[in-house]
Scaffold this active site. Structure first.
Site, PDB file in Angstrom:
ATOM      1  CG  ASP B 318      69.361  47.886  28.168  1.00  0.00           C
ATOM      2  OD1 ASP B 318      69.148  49.049  27.767  1.00  0.00           O
ATOM      3  OD2 ASP B 318      68.584  47.283  28.922  1.00  0.00           O
ATOM      4  CD  GLU B 319      67.691  43.432  29.264  1.00  0.00           C
ATOM      5  OE1 GLU B 319      67.893  42.514  30.050  1.00  0.00           O
ATOM      6  OE2 GLU B 319      66.788  44.279  29.437  1.00  0.00           O
ATOM      7  CG  ASN B 320      67.580  45.697  19.744  1.00  0.00           C
ATOM      8  OD1 ASN B 320      66.508  45.125  19.561  1.00  0.00           O
ATOM      9  ND2 ASN B 320      68.282  46.248  18.771  1.00  0.00           N
TER      10      ASN B 320
END
Lengths: 680, 680
Positions: B318-320
């Site tokens: 996530d959230e890269n």
């Protein structure tokens, strides 16, 4: 050890007011009180820029201690530190310096100096353990104004009086999970206790995984045991806190669990060994005449020794009454053949063989004081627990052991499971006024509080250990002159509540139990009662060990109550003061308490009844009635015969144990009623 | 996953009153509510002769569950059982029978039937796990009269709606010791949650010992990590409770900790990687173009896989935001060469390679919903967390994933770290009114509550998870029609307090924090305030992630306060009712609360001030003044302009966040003041 049936009395040399003067002249809440302390001008302000540095090179243990110090200080003050970890170098305003990392043992130098000035705190010591002690003291110095937190200017030079300052926890009678042990280890470190004596086996369970004899944990623990990895984890956790771990494997008595797994080691053929569910002293005993017994101990101890790096190894050895030995003809024949006249001599034969096993494993054998017999080598260590009630003379076995050449540790006087007042333990001095040579004095290593667990579960154990053990820790650490009980109690109150930072449950679980009792109703009426009730003392709860089984309920009212009940002492003192000084004006404190109790039953009555609270109904009602009548009498200064009779009748009831508690204001109520009777 | 910066809104299909009718017609406090329940005549009395037997042959797990059932029942009722352990054979009056021991997985049959008659309780199931569910239900059925405890006559046929009912705990941002996890696992089992998702790594720490890459725990955990033995211990503990454990190793983003240990795996050369002390989304990211990255993951996962027997393995994903990828020319060149147009495509390239590694280790890869891209094989499992605020449409990725052929689990709507009301989570139905094929429906495995730990420590985590997660557990287990919020709240209150039996601290630690805040003064005034204050919600505490560091203090007033503040709802309802029905007589409940608050500042003022309580002074004073004036107005039925102005001025203050809490009765106070203004 745990003489369950016999009622013990506290022995030791009670320090009266005559011995020593209180040296605690400041208002600080440090416990144990340091050896030398002088307050200095100035204050070191605790703010976000506070930093801590460790200037010594190898510092794993102290690094953790310093980090935990920062966390606890943040927790306590709410200060958001910019630097949450110790810094390298000498730039910090709290500076720690020590010479070397200690290997824990009875020779460890635990001393330190601590100095606080306006802009610098320095902790200096020979070992990292000393530095950690300094950090604990510093944390206790935290003070505040309305606007800020600070450490007061101070200079402390500190070192312990005794090198062995222990807490024993019995995990056999009630198993205590790793988390319970860890939080208690943290609390021990907070009051500078340095020995955790781990009573791992008894009639009620064998609590260690054995790979060599797996039936021990498989058949004799009800699934409640520590894996070897957990043992290592606890030992490492303790070491990081500067605490040594002494395991106890109790032999040849207290062996029901071992013999449940391996009955062939028992002294009575055909006996049906089983995990014991009651409390007391039981007959199952290892057979000291068989080779397989020693083979078993050789193999078991060889397996266990690597788990416990400390050189001391406790083999129990207590309370073997030898009944099964008497009943076994082979054992009697063995005694004759070896010219062993008594069972005690037979046990010495056993002990000497066990000591050889342990010596070959580089361990020093320790045992309860029954092992001290004429033939026992002085290389063993005597753990003194018995007193006058076990037929020993005043002074017991501690001084005797030291004079005979044994190293020795005192637990008589520190049996916290007896649920006696903190004062009674605090005033037991291990040495007292006995004159000893230097060598004898050095053999007195120190003492241990003992938490036998017949009546405690993970829910209640903390409240049975704390806060009283902090006062015992002071007895072991501080100079013998530190004996001012009132001052100790003031400091203890502060130390006690700060232990909550470590997750200790001794305060908070009272309400958990009361909520459980009431099925989540308003518990305020029960709280009021709990503050004047104490659990029955000196083994009078669970008479003969058969009222409770190990799996009985321990979330009863008695389990919510604690020793040194909160409202008892202030009320009892107020009554004494009122009676001795009464000039006709009513004491406000006395009235305040009476009125609180007088109205308390109103609240109690609103509770929806259930079988857990019903036993308290009469107590609550009686108390309210007495308190109401006394309050009225004090205010109106009149008192009718009928009222007097009612009070007397009610007091007779309250003077009996109810629901396993005693009401510790009854004596004061009696005094007050007599006073009123005489006066009005 | 944990979108810290972006403010999320709860998505999912909110069940209004229109959907379904409440099926809970009884007064029982069972949670989650069973599929079918019918009350029957009769009562099974709980007394000392009660026994339990397991008639099936292999029953290690259920034996422990039955033993724990007996312990909890004893604790709750105070009944001293003669038999403290399950018996063999069919002689007992509680009889458990099941067909087989389950291996835990999404196919496990968790159903059971439970019948209570006057003299017999039977629990029947296909698997041991079903039987254990039956025991949890039976315990919740415990009732009492004044004289005894009993189980009411009943017939229950129960099975879960979803097979995946999880709680995720983030141990990276704040480490949670094994004891914290174990007590939460116990609580999970009590409400029939069956998946513990263990978020083990993130920017703030790598929390597992690695023998292959020891720098991970040595350099990237501050010493706060689980040994492999502790991991095994927790997994075994969970398994014994019927709970699967899904580990999460978050890659390629949230990688600051990994890159602190092994910077050569990073995407930005020369970057100084360090353990992150703040909260948010950070740039450090594994380099997906280097062979050593995959070699590292191959080796690390090969080491970790044996610790976690469950087939599902979570890789985060996530959230890269790809910032370091953009800044690295080699990575840009790699993208061009491999025709990867976006960073998202590059991440998919990475994910596909990681999935191969995991598949070869016989694991099924799971990731947060960013991993669902057109090229991603449907063998992966999509963990849906984003909603409207992350640019996804209503319904988010869950239904989308199921329709595309992925197994999927929902967490959007169950972000308990957002500190929103229990009602808001309870009314999120994972499927709602969407029409699905059977295959699609089967791919929706269930849901997980997510406990991200930016703002929670071992002291506070329980109160952030419980009791709301019990209501979420009901959403995952019970039929979609079970949506009566008032009834849920009534049952939740009972379930919540019984969780204290397991050592949960969600209730008792409030007072610990307040004692710490006041330095052990009387906390009653603070308790009163805490019952109308809630910690700031939806990430508005710790704005931008930089107000608090991981080591800041979390024993502030906000940490003592909880969601669904105790006095708020009854007061707010009483005000609404009073305003809508007022016939001139004053509402007693409204007055009761107003008077309590009116006098509360008197108590607050007596507290010796310190920096932790000072921020509350104005709030306390304002509240008392408002409450006093409103109370007076309601009783006197007159109201001066000056008084009105004072109230308005004070309400403006109270309507702002103070000390990281909001006062959740302000709206009702405003209503009340308007009402008074209009009326008098």
């Amino acid at each position: 050890m745990n003489k369950f049936i016999i009622i013990l009395s506290i022995f030791g040399f009670t320090l009266g007011n005559a011995i020593g003067q209180n040296q605690v002249t400041s208002n600080l809440n440090v416990m144990p009180w340091p050896k030398e302390l002088s307050e200095q001008p100035g204050r070191f302000h605790i703010d976000s820029t506070m930093t801590i540095s460790i200037t010594s090179e190898t510092h794993g243990r102290v690094h953790m201690a310093a980090t935990n110090f920062l966390r606890r200080l943040s927790m306590r003050t709410g200060v958001f530190l910019e630097e949450g970890f110790p810094l390298p170098g000498k730039s910090a305003n709290i500076q720690i310096a020590f010479n070397k990392v200690a290997t824990l043992g009875v020779e460890t130098d635990e001393s330190y100096t601590l100095e606080v000035t306006d802009d610098l705190v320095t902790i200096s010591s020979n070992t990292d353990v000393g530095a950690m002690n300094g950090l604990q003291t510093l944390l206790q110095l935290t003070q505040n104004t309305a606007d800020s937190y600070y450490f007061p200017g101070i200079k402390i030079t500190d070192a312990p009086r005794f090198v062995w300052r222990g807490l024993m926890i019995d995990v056999a009678r009630h198993f205590q999970p790793v988390g319970v042990l860890k939080r208690n280890l943290e609390a021990m470190a907070a009051v500078k206790l340095n020995v955790f004596h781990w009573h791992l086996t008894d009639d009620q369970g064998f609590r260690v995984e054995s790979k060599v004899y797996p039936k021990l944990h498989e058949l004799a623990s009800d699934g409640l045991y520590y894996t070897q990895e957990q043992i290592k984890d606890v030992v490492a956790y303790a070491d990081a806190l500067g605490i040594r771990v002494i395991p106890e494997f109790d032999v040849p008595g207290h062996a029901s669990a071992i013999l449940t797994a391996y009955p062939e080691l028992g002294s009575k053929d055909g006996y049906e060994y089983a995990i014991e569910r009651y409390s007391g002293v039981f007959d199952p005993t290892l057979n000291p005449t068989k080779a397989i017994t020693y083979e078993f101990l050789q193999n078991l101890f060889s397996e266990m020794v690597p788990l416990f790096p400390d050189v001391y190894f406790h083999i129990g050895g207590d309370e073997n009454e030898g009944k099964h030995w008497d009943e076994n003809q082979d054992i009697q024949a063995f005694k004759n053949k070896h010219h062993l006249k008594t069972n005690h001599e037979l046990q010495t034969y056993f002990n000497i063989k066990v000591e050889k096993i342990l010596n070959n494993l580089d361990k020093k054998m320790m045992g309860w004081d029954e092992i001290m017999t004429p033939n026992m080598p002085t290389t063993t260590v005597i753990h003194s627990w018995r007193g006058a009630n076990e037929g020993l003379g005043q002074g017991g076995s501690l001084i005797d052991a030291a004079k005979k050449g044994y190293q020795t540790v005192l637990s008589n006087g520190f049996y916290i499971d007896r649920l006696q007042s903190v004062e009674s333990h605090y005033l037991v001095d291990p040495i007292g006024e006995v004159t000893l040579t230097d060598a004898e004095r050095r053999r007195i290593l120190g003492g241990e509080a003992t938490m036998w667990s017949e009546l405690v579960t993970p829910m209640t154990i903390d409240s049975r250990i704390w806060p009283r053990t902090a006062a015992i820790a002071e007895r072991f650490w501080s100079q013998p002159e530190i004996t001012d009980v009132a001052n100790m109690k003031k400091r203890l109150q502060q130390v006690s509540f700060t232990l909550e930072e470590l997750g200790l449950t001794h305060i908070k679980n009272r309400d958990v139990i009361l909520r459980s009792m009431t099925n989540n109703q308003d518990i305020s009426a029960l709280i009021t009662l709990s503050k004047i009730c104490e659990p029955l003392k000196v083994y009078s709860r669970n008479k003969d060990g058969i009222e409770y089984k190990t799996y009985s309920s321990f979330t009863l009212f008695a389990d919510a109550c604690v020793v040194d009940a909160e409202d008892a002492e202030p009320f009892n003192k107020a009554v004494d003061s009122y009676i001795s000084n009464s000039n006709g004006t009513t004491d406000k404190n006395v009235l305040m308490y009476l009125n609180k109790w007088a109205t308390n039953h109103e609240g109690f009555k609103t509770l929806s009844k259930n079988p857990k609270i019903s036993p308290l109904y009469e107590m609550s009602e009686n108390l309210s009635e007495i308190a109401g009548l006394l309050s009225k009498a004090l205010e109106a200064k009149t008192f009718s015969k009928v009222e007097l009779e009612t009070i007397k009748k009610n007091l007779d009831v309250l003077n009996q144990p109810i629901a396993d508690v005693e009401i510790v204001i009854v004596e004061a109520l009696i005094k007050l009623s007599r006073f009123v009777e005489n006066r009005y």
